[in-house]
Structures are given as C-alpha cells and as structure tokens.
Write an enzyme that holds these catalytic residues in place. Structure first.
Site, PDB file in Angstrom:
ATOM      1  N   GLY A 145      -7.079  -1.294  -0.607  1.00 50.20           N
ATOM      2  CA  GLY A 145      -6.309  -2.507  -0.797  1.00 50.20           C
ATOM      3  C   GLY A 145      -6.291  -3.415   0.420  1.00 50.20           C
ATOM      4  O   GLY A 145      -6.346  -4.642   0.290  1.00 50.20           O
ATOM      5  N   ASN A 171       6.273  -3.397  -2.931  1.00 47.23           N
ATOM      6  CA  ASN A 171       6.104  -1.968  -2.710  1.00 47.23           C
ATOM      7  C   ASN A 171       7.400  -1.261  -2.332  1.00 47.23           C
ATOM      8  O   ASN A 171       7.556  -0.067  -2.570  1.00 47.23           O
ATOM      9  CB  ASN A 171       5.060  -1.723  -1.618  1.00 47.23           C
ATOM     10  CG  ASN A 171       5.324  -2.544  -0.376  1.00 47.23           C
ATOM     11  OD1 ASN A 171       5.277  -3.776  -0.415  1.00 47.23           O
ATOM     12  ND2 ASN A 171       5.604  -1.889   0.736  1.00 47.23           N
ATOM     13  N   GLN A 173       0.564  -2.231  -6.234  1.00 48.09           N
ATOM     14  CA  GLN A 173       1.682  -1.460  -6.761  1.00 48.09           C
ATOM     15  C   GLN A 173       1.842  -1.581  -8.274  1.00 48.09           C
ATOM     16  O   GLN A 173       2.482  -0.733  -8.892  1.00 48.09           O
ATOM     17  CB  GLN A 173       2.984  -1.895  -6.080  1.00 48.09           C
ATOM     18  CG  GLN A 173       3.125  -1.440  -4.640  1.00 48.09           C
ATOM     19  CD  GLN A 173       3.162   0.068  -4.502  1.00 48.09           C
ATOM     20  OE1 GLN A 173       3.472   0.802  -5.434  1.00 48.09           O
ATOM     21  NE2 GLN A 173       2.835   0.548  -3.313  1.00 48.09           N
ATOM     22  N   HIS A 189      -5.570   4.667  -4.073  1.00 49.72           N
ATOM     23  CA  HIS A 189      -4.615   5.757  -3.842  1.00 49.72           C
ATOM     24  C   HIS A 189      -3.212   5.442  -4.331  1.00 49.72           C
ATOM     25  O   HIS A 189      -2.314   6.291  -4.236  1.00 49.72           O
ATOM     26  CB  HIS A 189      -4.595   6.154  -2.357  1.00 49.72           C
ATOM     27  CG  HIS A 189      -3.883   5.202  -1.458  1.00 49.72           C
ATOM     28  ND1 HIS A 189      -2.669   5.496  -0.876  1.00 49.72           N
ATOM     29  CD2 HIS A 189      -4.215   3.968  -1.036  1.00 49.72           C
ATOM     30  CE1 HIS A 189      -2.291   4.472  -0.125  1.00 49.72           C
ATOM     31  NE2 HIS A 189      -3.212   3.538  -0.205  1.00 49.72           N
ATOM     32  N   THR A 207     -23.465   0.565   1.659  1.00 46.10           N
ATOM     33  CA  THR A 207     -23.896   1.365   0.519  1.00 46.10           C
ATOM     34  C   THR A 207     -22.701   1.884  -0.258  1.00 46.10           C
ATOM     35  O   THR A 207     -21.804   2.523   0.302  1.00 46.10           O
ATOM     36  CB  THR A 207     -24.751   2.551   0.982  1.00 46.10           C
ATOM     37  OG1 THR A 207     -25.879   2.055   1.706  1.00 46.10           O
ATOM     38  CG2 THR A 207     -25.234   3.376  -0.198  1.00 46.10           C
ATOM     39  N   CYS A 252      14.617   3.650  12.960  1.00 44.60           N
ATOM     40  CA  CYS A 252      15.468   3.827  14.130  1.00 44.60           C
ATOM     41  C   CYS A 252      14.610   3.742  15.389  1.00 44.60           C
ATOM     42  O   CYS A 252      13.652   4.509  15.554  1.00 44.60           O
ATOM     43  CB  CYS A 252      16.175   5.177  14.073  1.00 44.60           C
ATOM     44  SG  CYS A 252      17.310   5.468  15.450  1.00 44.60           S
TER      45      CYS A 252
END
Length: 376
Positions: A71, A151, A179, A201, A237, A322
């Site tokens: 992506g 997302n 998403q 993925h 390729t 944090c």
C-alpha cells in the site's frame, strides 16, 4: 493464557486459500514472467490471472491494475507519479487531516520540492465536509486524495461526493482503500475514483504485495524506473508467488457476507463494554459510517497502553503513545478534536473474518479485569 487477535486493521493472517495458491506457485512458476520461453509462461499466466482477479473485485479492466510492493508504494506512486508527470510550477494537492502516514509523508516530501497541500479538517466523527473540498480547489490542483476508510477509527469518508466534485473540475481523485477492500464495496466506478490503493496484508494476503488501480487515461510518471514491466508503469520483475496471493485474496474479498457477522460481533462488543463501564467508555468515530470490523473506544481517565499491558493476551492497538512519561494523542484523534483525557484511553479493537463469539466474550472479560483489577 488464551491469545486473542484483535488487530486486523494492522495486519491480517494469511487465508488458507491464499496459502494454497502460494504453495502451487512456488512449485511450478520459478521462471521470469517476462521471459518468452517455457519456464516463464507459467509465471506469466499466474501474474495475469491474478491481475484479472484484482480487476474483478474492483470492477475495472485488467490493464488498469498495477502490482506494487504494498500500500505504501501504491500511495507514493499515485501522488509522486502525478507530481512528476505534471507541468505546473507549484502543483497543489488536497487531502484530509486524518490520512495514513503513507499519504502524509510523500505529500510533506513534495512540499519541499515546491508543491502546496491543503489538509481538509474533519468533524468529531472523523468525516470531512465535501463543501470544504469544493472550496479548497484551485487552478493548480492536480490531485485529490481522500482515504476510503480510516485505519484507526474506521470512519468511512463520503468518497462518492468527493469524486463528483473532482469530476466537475476535471481533477483526478485517489483513494487509499487499504482498510476498506474486503470489508465494504470498493467498485471503482461506484466510488468514482481514478486511482485506488490496495494493500495485501490488510486483505489476508502476505506482506510485500499490493496494487494500484489507474483509470485508463490517467498517466503517472513511474515511481520505479527500469525495464518495461507492468506495461512500463512499474519496473521490477513481478513475483508470481505474491501476485497469486493477492489475486486469491481479492477473489475471497468479493464475498462480503462474512462481514455481517463481524459487524454483529463488533456491536455486541461495544454493548457489553457500555453495560460494564457506562459513560466511562466512549466510541471514537462515526456511529454509522464506519467499517463493520472496527471498534475504537476510549476508557475515560485511563491510559490505553496500560490497559493492554494488563491484558497481554489481547493483540490490539492504542490511540496514544507515551513519550518520556507524556501521553501524546494520535494525529487522527487530535484532528477529530478528541480531548486528551478521553483520547489517552483509546484502544482500537479490529475484528477479522475468523473472529469468533467466544473470542469476543473472552476479550470483554479480560478487558473488564484489566480496567477494574478487582473485578471477579
């Protein structure tokens, strides 16, 4: 300790059907797809079959599909490809303030090369106002890029309205659909987009493969130069293995019926948390225009990372970070105007096609225990 995976927006497991076609590709397609001899023919056939599968999902011609490494590359290709193909001295881009870093970063890079960028604001649910888009257009605007679904909070943008505005002004429009593919309909003509990004993925395929839909008549400067692969649009390729995986994942994604059950489980999840914690749990994102698998909630007055640390068997994401003892909201929650005391307790729970009711029930009990350690 039972492990519960609720981070499908970050990455999905590889579907068994996808793993099967990958195994087949590994055995008989070792040749270069661009070779004209017998060893390259099976690989070429696999690549082109996969291209057709992606095209079938999106409702486009196979020649409009370009395989990428994922992506991020597809987003960079869409944005930089128009920048370097254009002839304006100060090209203008329009995007939203809640985009993925794979959109934000290349646009910030192009600002250093002379581009200007308008970042559209969002409301408290994470949605833009199409009227803001209309007002932002200038004579130098070369691309509008609006993500299909966020997302973090799952909010779905009014892409169809944005596309209509883009067409009125003759400006190409891109959407990052990483998403949304496989969760909600993503037919390119229904969305009205000229460019669309897919990430393998996020779609039950492996990492390292994606695609960019490029509407016929939309011309981009290649992001990767070299030989004339992918119709001269992306050198390198092709991997028959990865293309086969993405193709099969797209075939599976055509069936959206499993998402009805996912949405039911997600809503049950939220109802249970509301029952246990009342107003101490706040939903982040739109109540209706939201991905069916995504539940982003804040535990008011708590820190999301601390809650997940107390429930390590749950794989999920937080909406804050944090740093040196200081809590920083994610840019998305900040753009939505979420108050720090609410945003710091944000947790994203993203379900998948194989998430079960038992897993959701177990996660509810574990989160209840993590938020209220004395609970039995």
């Amino acid at each position: 300790m039972r492990k519960i995976y609720l981070d499908h927006n970050a990455s999905t497991p590889i579907a068994p059907e996808v793993a099967t076609v990958m195994g087949d590709a590994m055995e008989g397609a070792f040749g270069n797809p661009s070779s004209g001899h017998w060893a390259g023919a099976p690989a070429r056939q696999i690549v082109e079959t996969a291209r057709g599968q992606v095209a079938e999902l999106l409702g486009c011609d196979r020649e409009e599909v370009v395989f990428t490494s994922g992506g991020s590359e597809a987003n960079n290709f869409a944005i930089k490809g128009l920048f370097f193909k254009g002839k304006r001295s100060q090209p203008h881009f329009i995007t939203t303030s809640v985009e993925h870093p794979a959109i934000m970063a290349p646009l910030r890079f192009l600002e250093r090369l002379g581009a200007t960028v308008t970042f559209l604001p969002v409301d408290g649910t994470g949605r833009i106002n199409p009227d803001d888009l209309r007002r932002a257009i200038t004579s130098d605007t070369i691309l509008i890029s609006v993500m299909h679904a966020n997302n973090e909070v799952g909010t779905i943008q009014p892409i169809e309205d944005c596309s209509a505005i883009a067409r009125e002004h003759g400006i190409p429009i891109h959407t990052d659909a990483a998403q949304s593919v496989g969760k909600i309909p993503t037919r390119v003509d229904e969305l009205g987009v000229d460019l669309l990004t897919i990430a393998g993925h996020k779609l039950y395929a492996p990492k390292g493969v994606g695609a960019l839909y490029i509407r016929a008549g939309t011309f981009l400067e290649p992001l990767i130069h070299g030989a004339e692969h992918e119709g001269g649009r992306r050198a390198g390729t092709e991997s028959a293995l990865l293309c086969a995986a993405l193709g099969q994942a797209c075939t599976l994604a055509r069936d959206l019926s499993p998402m009805h059950e996912v949405k039911t489980l997600r809503d049950r999840f939220l109802a249970a948390l509301k029952e246990r914690f009342g107003e101490s749990v706040r939903l982040n994102g739109h109540t209706e225009h939201r991905l069916p698998n995504t539940l982003n909630v804040s535990f008011v007055g708590r820190v999301g990372a601390e809650i997940l640390a107390a429930a390590p068997e749950i794989a999920a994401s937080t909406g804050s970070a944090c740093h040196s003892g200081r809590i920083e909201l994610s840019p998305v929650l900040e753009a939505m105007g979420v108050a720090p005391e609410i945003g710091m307790g944000a947790i994203r729970l993203s379900l998948g096609r194989n998430t079960t009711g038992d897993e959701v029930d177990a996660a509810i009990l574990r989160l209840t225990s993590a938020v209220t350690p004395t609970a039995q």
